[in-house]
Design a protein around this motif. Structure first.
Motif, PDB file in Angstrom:
ATOM      1  N   ASP A  99       0.816  -1.216   0.000  1.00  0.00           N
ATOM      2  CA  ASP A  99       0.000   0.000   0.000  1.00  0.00           C
ATOM      3  C   ASP A  99       0.851   1.269   0.000  1.00  0.00           C
ATOM      4  O   ASP A  99       0.415   2.314  -0.496  1.00  0.00           O
ATOM      5  CB  ASP A  99      -0.922   0.026   1.222  1.00  0.00           C
ATOM      6  N   ASP A 100       2.052   1.206   0.549  1.00  0.00           N
ATOM      7  CA  ASP A 100       2.927   2.381   0.604  1.00  0.00           C
ATOM      8  C   ASP A 100       3.391   2.820  -0.783  1.00  0.00           C
ATOM      9  O   ASP A 100       3.878   3.951  -0.948  1.00  0.00           O
ATOM     10  CB  ASP A 100       4.168   2.099   1.461  1.00  0.00           C
ATOM     11  N   TYR A 101       3.252   1.939  -1.778  1.00  0.00           N
ATOM     12  CA  TYR A 101       3.752   2.207  -3.126  1.00  0.00           C
ATOM     13  C   TYR A 101       2.614   2.411  -4.136  1.00  0.00           C
ATOM     14  O   TYR A 101       2.828   2.409  -5.339  1.00  0.00           O
ATOM     15  CB  TYR A 101       4.644   1.052  -3.586  1.00  0.00           C
ATOM     16  N   ALA A 102       1.413   2.628  -3.634  1.00  0.00           N
ATOM     17  CA  ALA A 102       0.220   2.681  -4.494  1.00  0.00           C
ATOM     18  C   ALA A 102       0.196   3.928  -5.369  1.00  0.00           C
ATOM     19  O   ALA A 102       0.633   5.012  -4.964  1.00  0.00           O
ATOM     20  CB  ALA A 102      -1.040   2.635  -3.630  1.00  0.00           C
ATOM     21  N   SER A 103      -0.359   3.783  -6.559  1.00  0.00           N
ATOM     22  CA  SER A 103      -0.554   4.911  -7.473  1.00  0.00           C
ATOM     23  C   SER A 103      -1.709   4.588  -8.413  1.00  0.00           C
ATOM     24  O   SER A 103      -2.146   3.444  -8.521  1.00  0.00           O
ATOM     25  CB  SER A 103       0.707   5.178  -8.300  1.00  0.00           C
ATOM     26  N   THR A 104      -2.197   5.592  -9.090  1.00  0.00           N
ATOM     27  CA  THR A 104      -3.063   5.359 -10.242  1.00  0.00           C
ATOM     28  C   THR A 104      -2.149   5.157 -11.454  1.00  0.00           C
ATOM     29  O   THR A 104      -0.945   5.439 -11.392  1.00  0.00           O
ATOM     30  CB  THR A 104      -4.001   6.549 -10.496  1.00  0.00           C
ATOM     31  N   MET A 105      -2.698   4.666 -12.564  1.00  0.00           N
ATOM     32  CA  MET A 105      -1.850   4.476 -13.747  1.00  0.00           C
ATOM     33  C   MET A 105      -2.683   4.418 -15.019  1.00  0.00           C
ATOM     34  O   MET A 105      -3.748   3.814 -15.056  1.00  0.00           O
ATOM     35  CB  MET A 105      -1.018   3.194 -13.634  1.00  0.00           C
ATOM     36  N   MET A 106      -2.166   5.060 -16.050  1.00  0.00           N
ATOM     37  CA  MET A 106      -2.709   4.959 -17.408  1.00  0.00           C
ATOM     38  C   MET A 106      -1.563   4.566 -18.329  1.00  0.00           C
ATOM     39  O   MET A 106      -0.498   5.185 -18.296  1.00  0.00           O
ATOM     40  CB  MET A 106      -3.267   6.313 -17.873  1.00  0.00           C
ATOM     41  N   THR A 107      -1.765   3.550 -19.141  1.00  0.00           N
ATOM     42  CA  THR A 107      -0.744   3.130 -20.100  1.00  0.00           C
ATOM     43  C   THR A 107      -1.414   2.806 -21.427  1.00  0.00           C
ATOM     44  O   THR A 107      -2.418   2.082 -21.459  1.00  0.00           O
ATOM     45  CB  THR A 107       0.039   1.906 -19.605  1.00  0.00           C
ATOM     46  N   VAL A 108      -0.858   3.341 -22.504  1.00  0.00           N
ATOM     47  CA  VAL A 108      -1.329   3.040 -23.855  1.00  0.00           C
ATOM     48  C   VAL A 108      -0.233   2.273 -24.583  1.00  0.00           C
ATOM     49  O   VAL A 108       0.932   2.687 -24.597  1.00  0.00           O
ATOM     50  CB  VAL A 108      -1.675   4.323 -24.637  1.00  0.00           C
ATOM     51  N   PHE A 109      -0.598   1.122 -25.168  1.00  0.00           N
ATOM     52  CA  PHE A 109       0.316   0.299 -25.961  1.00  0.00           C
ATOM     53  C   PHE A 109      -0.072   0.455 -27.436  1.00  0.00           C
ATOM     54  O   PHE A 109      -1.248   0.382 -27.778  1.00  0.00           O
ATOM     55  CB  PHE A 109       0.194  -1.178 -25.588  1.00  0.00           C
ATOM     56  N   VAL A 110       0.916   0.622 -28.300  1.00  0.00           N
ATOM     57  CA  VAL A 110       0.650   0.788 -29.726  1.00  0.00           C
ATOM     58  C   VAL A 110       1.476  -0.215 -30.515  1.00  0.00           C
ATOM     59  O   VAL A 110       2.703  -0.288 -30.349  1.00  0.00           O
ATOM     60  CB  VAL A 110       0.993   2.222 -30.189  1.00  0.00           C
ATOM     61  N   SER A 111       0.812  -1.004 -31.358  1.00  0.00           N
ATOM     62  CA  SER A 111       1.501  -1.879 -32.294  1.00  0.00           C
ATOM     63  C   SER A 111       1.706  -1.109 -33.599  1.00  0.00           C
ATOM     64  O   SER A 111       0.740  -0.756 -34.277  1.00  0.00           O
ATOM     65  CB  SER A 111       0.674  -3.142 -32.572  1.00  0.00           C
ATOM     66  N   LYS A 112       2.951  -0.859 -33.934  1.00  0.00           N
ATOM     67  CA  LYS A 112       3.217  -0.095 -35.150  1.00  0.00           C
ATOM     68  C   LYS A 112       3.071  -0.967 -36.401  1.00  0.00           C
ATOM     69  O   LYS A 112       2.933  -0.446 -37.504  1.00  0.00           O
ATOM     70  CB  LYS A 112       4.615   0.520 -35.066  1.00  0.00           C
ATOM     71  N   LYS A 113       3.080  -2.275 -36.197  1.00  0.00           N
ATOM     72  CA  LYS A 113       2.883  -3.198 -37.320  1.00  0.00           C
ATOM     73  C   LYS A 113       1.417  -3.275 -37.718  1.00  0.00           C
ATOM     74  O   LYS A 113       1.069  -3.125 -38.898  1.00  0.00           O
ATOM     75  CB  LYS A 113       3.398  -4.586 -36.952  1.00  0.00           C
ATOM     76  N   SER A 114       0.545  -3.477 -36.743  1.00  0.00           N
ATOM     77  CA  SER A 114      -0.873  -3.673 -37.044  1.00  0.00           C
ATOM     78  C   SER A 114      -1.683  -2.389 -36.973  1.00  0.00           C
ATOM     79  O   SER A 114      -2.829  -2.348 -37.422  1.00  0.00           O
ATOM     80  CB  SER A 114      -1.480  -4.695 -36.084  1.00  0.00           C
ATOM     81  N   GLY A 115      -1.104  -1.321 -36.403  1.00  0.00           N
ATOM     82  CA  GLY A 115      -1.866  -0.077 -36.262  1.00  0.00           C
ATOM     83  C   GLY A 115      -3.003  -0.213 -35.260  1.00  0.00           C
ATOM     84  O   GLY A 115      -4.077   0.354 -35.441  1.00  0.00           O
ATOM     85  N   CYS A 116      -2.747  -0.962 -34.197  1.00  0.00           N
ATOM     86  CA  CYS A 116      -3.756  -1.184 -33.160  1.00  0.00           C
ATOM     87  C   CYS A 116      -3.231  -0.650 -31.833  1.00  0.00           C
ATOM     88  O   CYS A 116      -2.024  -0.616 -31.599  1.00  0.00           O
ATOM     89  CB  CYS A 116      -4.034  -2.682 -33.047  1.00  0.00           C
ATOM     90  N   MET A 117      -4.143  -0.217 -30.966  1.00  0.00           N
ATOM     91  CA  MET A 117      -3.729   0.202 -29.629  1.00  0.00           C
ATOM     92  C   MET A 117      -4.565  -0.514 -28.580  1.00  0.00           C
ATOM     93  O   MET A 117      -5.714  -0.888 -28.813  1.00  0.00           O
ATOM     94  CB  MET A 117      -3.874   1.715 -29.450  1.00  0.00           C
ATOM     95  N   ARG A 118      -3.927  -0.694 -27.421  1.00  0.00           N
ATOM     96  CA  ARG A 118      -4.613  -1.169 -26.233  1.00  0.00           C
ATOM     97  C   ARG A 118      -4.216  -0.256 -25.080  1.00  0.00           C
ATOM     98  O   ARG A 118      -3.113   0.288 -25.070  1.00  0.00           O
ATOM     99  CB  ARG A 118      -4.213  -2.608 -25.886  1.00  0.00           C
ATOM    100  N   TRP A 119      -5.119  -0.108 -24.132  1.00  0.00           N
ATOM    101  CA  TRP A 119      -4.758   0.704 -22.967  1.00  0.00           C
ATOM    102  C   TRP A 119      -5.232   0.038 -21.693  1.00  0.00           C
ATOM    103  O   TRP A 119      -6.174  -0.758 -21.694  1.00  0.00           O
ATOM    104  CB  TRP A 119      -5.347   2.115 -23.075  1.00  0.00           C
TER     105      TRP A 119
END
Length: 233
Positions: A99-119
């Motif tokens: 709990d001492d290391y807790a944070s919120t987080m947003m991450t976006v992943f992008v495949s440059k081959k397929s032109g798709c993203m996940r977050w």
């Protein structure tokens, strides 16, 4: 599919002792990983936990490569939750509790081959996209509890309930934007961007930063702005 400029700012809020927002990104020839985390000001080591989780998630994405975008969201989520929990517990073995290391987080992943993203998105903050016509829309909204002051974090036991994921093609997308709660709050009301917010964000990251510096938010405020070059239009 290529990624163009990657711009960001990271500022300390007026009522915080130090900035606990953390920015992390990887931009290789095959994969883009863009992450923004918000450490809890009440926790001494939250920024350390945020950075460690961001790196661990990015390392997993680099190892998986294209599989990250072909596996089901449920399988990817399960893997990510295991990585988040393991990272926090490893930190806690040296000092403190997860709990001492807790944070919120947003991450976006992008495949440059397929032109798709996940977050992935845990807690508050805002993920936006802007299309090639300049229209802004929300990919992922803040996730608060009973009040705005309560949010979910990486340290929650039931992350399968609180880690949100999405998948979309990048065709027609011009920009991907992430804003921590401190940066988004002045421009976001009732689960939508205000007219003023849309106009300002549409003008670019420099305009947003200039306005926030005038406002002087109490919380830390950070933003990542990633430009997408879609060669297929």
């Amino acid at each position: 599919m290529t990624m163009g400029k990657i711009l960001y700012f990271n500022r300390q809020g007026e009522r915080t002792l130090s900035c606990k927002d953390t920015v992390y990104f990887v931009n290789s020839s095959r994969l883009g990983v863009y992450s923004l985390a918000d450490g809890l000001n009440s926790l001494k080591w939250s920024h350390i936990g945020a950075s460690a989780v961001q790196k661990a998630v990015a390392d997993m994405a680099a190892e998986k490569g294209d599989e990250l975008f072909t596996e089901s969201e449920q399988d990817v989520q399960r893997n990510l939750i295991e990585i988040v929990h393991r990272t926090l517990y490893n930190l806690a073995e040296k000092q403190g509790s997860p709990d001492d290391y807790a944070s919120t987080m947003m991450t976006v992943f992008v495949s440059k081959k397929s032109g798709c993203m996940r977050w992935l998105h845990i807690g508050d903050g805002l993920i936006l996209k802007e299309d090639v016509s300049g229209n802004l829309s929300v990919l992922s909204h803040p996730h608060n509890g009973v009040t705005r002051q309560f949010t979910y974090t990486t340290a929650h036991d039931q992350l399968d309930r609180y880690m949100r994921m999405g998948t979309k093609p990048l065709k027609g997308v011009r920009r991907l934007i992430m804003m921590t709660d401190g940066a988004a709050f002045p421009f976001y009301r009732n689960r939508k961007l205000t007219g003023w917010g849309k106009w300002l964000i549409g003008r670019g990251i420099e305009s947003v930063l200039a306005e926030l510096e005038k406002i002087g938010p109490a919380d830390d405020y950070s933003m990542i702005d990633v430009f997408v070059n879609d060669r297929e239009g």
